[in-house]
Each structure stands twice: as C-alpha cells, then as structure tokens.
Scaffold this motif. Structure first.
Motif, PDB file in Angstrom:
ATOM      1  N   ILE A 151      53.767  16.045  59.801  1.00 30.23           N
ATOM      2  CA  ILE A 151      54.459  16.948  60.068  1.00 30.23           C
ATOM      3  C   ILE A 151      55.452  18.134  59.336  1.00 30.23           C
ATOM      4  O   ILE A 151      55.446  18.126  58.000  1.00 30.23           O
ATOM      5  N   GLU A 152      54.589  19.335  60.038  1.00 30.81           N
ATOM      6  CA  GLU A 152      54.588  20.219  58.981  1.00 30.81           C
ATOM      7  C   GLU A 152      55.848  21.027  59.389  1.00 30.81           C
ATOM      8  O   GLU A 152      56.204  21.207  60.749  1.00 30.81           O
ATOM      9  N   ILE A 153      56.186  22.072  59.336  1.00 30.86           N
ATOM     10  CA  ILE A 153      57.239  23.182  59.381  1.00 30.86           C
ATOM     11  C   ILE A 153      56.534  24.717  59.052  1.00 30.86           C
ATOM     12  O   ILE A 153      57.149  24.592  57.484  1.00 30.86           O
ATOM     13  N   ASN A 154      56.661  25.802  59.517  1.00 28.68           N
ATOM     14  CA  ASN A 154      56.389  26.976  59.133  1.00 28.68           C
ATOM     15  C   ASN A 154      57.056  28.311  59.079  1.00 28.68           C
ATOM     16  O   ASN A 154      57.860  28.219  60.110  1.00 28.68           O
ATOM     17  N   VAL A 155      57.481  28.337  58.528  1.00 30.23           N
ATOM     18  CA  VAL A 155      59.082  29.775  58.508  1.00 30.23           C
ATOM     19  C   VAL A 155      59.359  30.689  57.412  1.00 30.23           C
ATOM     20  O   VAL A 155      59.026  31.095  56.517  1.00 30.23           O
ATOM     21  N   ALA A 156      59.878  31.611  58.129  1.00 32.22           N
ATOM     22  CA  ALA A 156      59.914  33.265  57.511  1.00 32.22           C
ATOM     23  C   ALA A 156      60.884  32.323  56.179  1.00 32.22           C
ATOM     24  O   ALA A 156      61.753  32.395  56.999  1.00 32.22           O
ATOM     25  N   PRO A 157      60.847  33.064  55.426  1.00 29.28           N
ATOM     26  CA  PRO A 157      61.739  32.871  54.211  1.00 29.28           C
ATOM     27  C   PRO A 157      63.503  33.855  54.269  1.00 29.28           C
ATOM     28  O   PRO A 157      64.444  33.105  54.626  1.00 29.28           O
ATOM     29  N   PHE A 165      54.403  42.012  58.844  1.00 28.78           N
ATOM     30  CA  PHE A 165      53.615  40.594  57.884  1.00 28.78           C
ATOM     31  C   PHE A 165      55.270  40.236  57.197  1.00 28.78           C
ATOM     32  O   PHE A 165      56.121  40.636  56.596  1.00 28.78           O
ATOM     33  N   TYR A 166      55.311  38.666  57.455  1.00 31.05           N
ATOM     34  CA  TYR A 166      55.765  37.831  56.523  1.00 31.05           C
ATOM     35  C   TYR A 166      55.442  37.278  55.552  1.00 31.05           C
ATOM     36  O   TYR A 166      54.411  36.447  56.181  1.00 31.05           O
ATOM     37  N   ASP A 167      55.521  36.326  54.397  1.00 37.10           N
ATOM     38  CA  ASP A 167      55.691  34.998  54.201  1.00 37.10           C
ATOM     39  C   ASP A 167      55.733  33.950  54.976  1.00 37.10           C
ATOM     40  O   ASP A 167      57.131  33.923  55.867  1.00 37.10           O
ATOM     41  N   GLY A 168      55.057  32.693  54.876  1.00 31.15           N
ATOM     42  CA  GLY A 168      55.282  32.048  55.621  1.00 31.15           C
ATOM     43  C   GLY A 168      55.962  30.448  54.638  1.00 31.15           C
ATOM     44  O   GLY A 168      54.956  31.138  53.642  1.00 31.15           O
ATOM     45  N   GLU A 169      56.639  30.400  54.525  1.00 31.72           N
ATOM     46  CA  GLU A 169      57.186  28.639  53.892  1.00 31.72           C
ATOM     47  C   GLU A 169      56.616  27.478  54.827  1.00 31.72           C
ATOM     48  O   GLU A 169      57.209  27.283  55.370  1.00 31.72           O
ATOM     49  N   LYS A 170      55.845  26.929  53.898  1.00 35.44           N
ATOM     50  CA  LYS A 170      55.412  25.709  54.177  1.00 35.44           C
ATOM     51  C   LYS A 170      56.075  24.650  53.876  1.00 35.44           C
ATOM     52  O   LYS A 170      56.187  23.970  52.508  1.00 35.44           O
ATOM     53  N   TYR A 171      56.435  22.796  54.785  1.00 33.77           N
ATOM     54  CA  TYR A 171      57.166  21.683  54.748  1.00 33.77           C
ATOM     55  C   TYR A 171      56.289  20.997  54.999  1.00 33.77           C
ATOM     56  O   TYR A 171      55.390  21.262  56.049  1.00 33.77           O
ATOM     57  N   GLY A 198      54.550  24.900  49.569  1.00 35.87           N
ATOM     58  CA  GLY A 198      54.448  26.296  48.741  1.00 35.87           C
ATOM     59  C   GLY A 198      54.763  27.544  49.906  1.00 35.87           C
ATOM     60  O   GLY A 198      55.485  27.391  50.573  1.00 35.87           O
ATOM     61  N   THR A 199      54.396  28.946  50.037  1.00 40.11           N
ATOM     62  CA  THR A 199      54.103  29.935  50.320  1.00 40.11           C
ATOM     63  C   THR A 199      53.112  30.188  50.749  1.00 40.11           C
ATOM     64  O   THR A 199      52.340  30.267  49.901  1.00 40.11           O
ATOM     65  N   ILE A 200      52.778  30.455  51.606  1.00 40.27           N
ATOM     66  CA  ILE A 200      51.632  31.343  52.376  1.00 40.27           C
ATOM     67  C   ILE A 200      51.542  32.483  52.679  1.00 40.27           C
ATOM     68  O   ILE A 200      52.853  32.967  52.968  1.00 40.27           O
ATOM     69  N   ARG A 201      51.395  33.395  51.730  1.00 33.15           N
ATOM     70  CA  ARG A 201      51.606  35.109  51.306  1.00 33.15           C
ATOM     71  C   ARG A 201      50.770  35.915  53.035  1.00 33.15           C
ATOM     72  O   ARG A 201      50.526  35.426  53.753  1.00 33.15           O
ATOM     73  N   GLU A 202      52.196  36.232  52.986  1.00 33.13           N
ATOM     74  CA  GLU A 202      51.391  37.139  54.577  1.00 33.13           C
ATOM     75  C   GLU A 202      50.876  36.633  56.292  1.00 33.13           C
ATOM     76  O   GLU A 202      50.239  36.365  56.308  1.00 33.13           O
ATOM     77  N   SER A 203      51.778  35.325  56.109  1.00 33.28           N
ATOM     78  CA  SER A 203      50.588  34.319  57.132  1.00 33.28           C
ATOM     79  C   SER A 203      51.603  34.773  58.575  1.00 33.28           C
ATOM     80  O   SER A 203      50.856  34.102  59.182  1.00 33.28           O
ATOM     81  N   LEU A 204      52.430  35.123  58.519  1.00 38.50           N
ATOM     82  CA  LEU A 204      53.217  34.887  60.038  1.00 38.50           C
ATOM     83  C   LEU A 204      53.123  37.364  60.165  1.00 38.50           C
ATOM     84  O   LEU A 204      53.667  37.485  59.583  1.00 38.50           O
ATOM     85  N   ILE A 225      66.838  23.913  57.985  1.00 39.88           N
ATOM     86  CA  ILE A 225      66.129  22.640  59.183  1.00 39.88           C
ATOM     87  C   ILE A 225      65.400  21.903  58.351  1.00 39.88           C
ATOM     88  O   ILE A 225      65.325  20.409  58.013  1.00 39.88           O
ATOM     89  N   PRO A 226      64.514  22.100  57.665  1.00 43.76           N
ATOM     90  CA  PRO A 226      63.462  21.467  56.685  1.00 43.76           C
ATOM     91  C   PRO A 226      63.974  20.654  55.754  1.00 43.76           C
ATOM     92  O   PRO A 226      63.478  19.717  55.466  1.00 43.76           O
ATOM     93  N   GLN A 227      64.915  21.219  55.391  1.00 45.70           N
ATOM     94  CA  GLN A 227      65.662  21.112  53.553  1.00 45.70           C
ATOM     95  C   GLN A 227      66.493  20.040  54.438  1.00 45.70           C
ATOM     96  O   GLN A 227      66.615  19.057  53.191  1.00 45.70           O
TER      97      GLN A 227
END
Length: 184
Positions: free
Chosen positions: A131-137, A167-173, A155-161, A145-147
């Motif tokens: 299960i994944e959660i993707n969120v803007a930092p 555009f925002y980076d996405g933090e993938k958990y 990791g950080t998915i650059r400018e994915s949102l 929440i994922p923490q």
C-alpha cells in the motif's frame, strides 16, 4: 466490503458511497472549498450537487469493478471526509491510499484511524501486498499520516503532482503486508 460499513469504533465508521450522500457531500465540500481545494484538485470540479452525485455514481461503479475502493468517513453519524484506495493494481496486489477530512475535525486522529481500518481491510480481505501513500511535502498534516502509520519513505518523486496550476514534488511512502502484521 461486506455490507455498507467498516466499523472503527462506536463513533467512527467507513461507509461505502451511496447516491443519497450527494447533497451532504456537496455541502461539506462547498462550505470548505478554499481549505479542501488547497491540496485536492477535484474540489474545483465539484461545483454543484449534480457533480457530487456523478462522483458518487462513478465511485460505486469503480468500487464494484475493483479499480478503486472509495469510502466515506462518518464521525458520530456525520459525514466528515473520505479515505479510499484511489488506485488498485490487482496484478501487483498493490493500492494507493488517498484521504481528506473536514477542517473542523482535524486533530482527533480520525484520518489515522480510518486509514488503519482501510489498510487492515486491504491486507486481510483484499490480499494486497503493498500500500502506498503519495503526498506533497508542503501538506504537513497529510504528510504526518504515513509517518504515524509506520510507512517507509521511499523517496521524492520530483514534480509529480499538479494542482492549482503548480507542480509539487510527491513524497512516496509504502507499507508491505508483512510489515503491517509484524507491528501488530
């Protein structure tokens, strides 16, 4: 999901979408348009009760088809938000969680409990592996929440949102099934 609800405790439950929720859902979103719209791109598309009705109708179809699992958070019998598997990858037994909560319900642990319940359902009943959660930092409340739930930062998915014309980076958990059961 068997029945129409996943109970969390005497005050909190997850309910499957019903078309009858349209008026209540629209009013909730409309009353908090600025707050919710900051991080949720779909808010600007929800302009009238019919938009909420159409969303509920499509949610029912996607739930039945197994592509998503949208549920609504009810606190003391009042609609206050949603938690969902917004993407389900059956082949890889993976899903991504998305969630939102009414501003006046923040700080009560509602989203954390709702996510825990959906995660448990996903691993135990849907046989998910990941299960994944993707969120803007910048979205600190959502990032917590994922923490809190013991997800691993991948990791950080650059400018994915992209929302609000930016555009925002996405933090993938992520959380694996074995990790969930090890911590229980």
């Amino acid at each position: 999901m068997n029945g129409k609800s996943l109970f969390i405790n005497k005050n909190l439950e997850l309910r499957l979408p019903e078309k009858e929720f349209a008026k209540t859902l629209f009013q909730l979103v409309d009353n908090q348009r600025e707050y919710l719209g900051k991080w949720l791109p779909w808010v600007e598309k929800n302009k009238c009760e019919k938009d909420s009705f159409d969303f509920l109708k499509s949610s029912i179809l996607f739930n039945n088809g197994g592509q998503k699992l949208t549920t609504f958070i009810y606190y003391e019998n009042e609609l206050v938000g949603s938690v969902a598997f917004v993407k389900i990858d059956k082949g890889n037994r993976a899903a991504e969680i998305g969630y939102w909560l009414s501003q006046n319900m923040q700080g009560k642990g509602i989203v954390t409990q709702a996510c825990e319940r959906l995660i448990k359902y996903g691993f135990e009943k849907m046989n998910l592996h990941r299960i994944e959660i993707n969120v803007a930092p910048e979205n600190s409340k959502s990032l917590a929440i994922p923490q809190k739930l013991g997800f691993h930062h991948e990791g950080t998915i650059r400018e994915s949102l992209f929302f609000n014309n930016k555009f925002y980076d996405g933090e993938k958990y992520s959380l694996l099934k074995r990790e969930w059961f090890e911590k229980k």
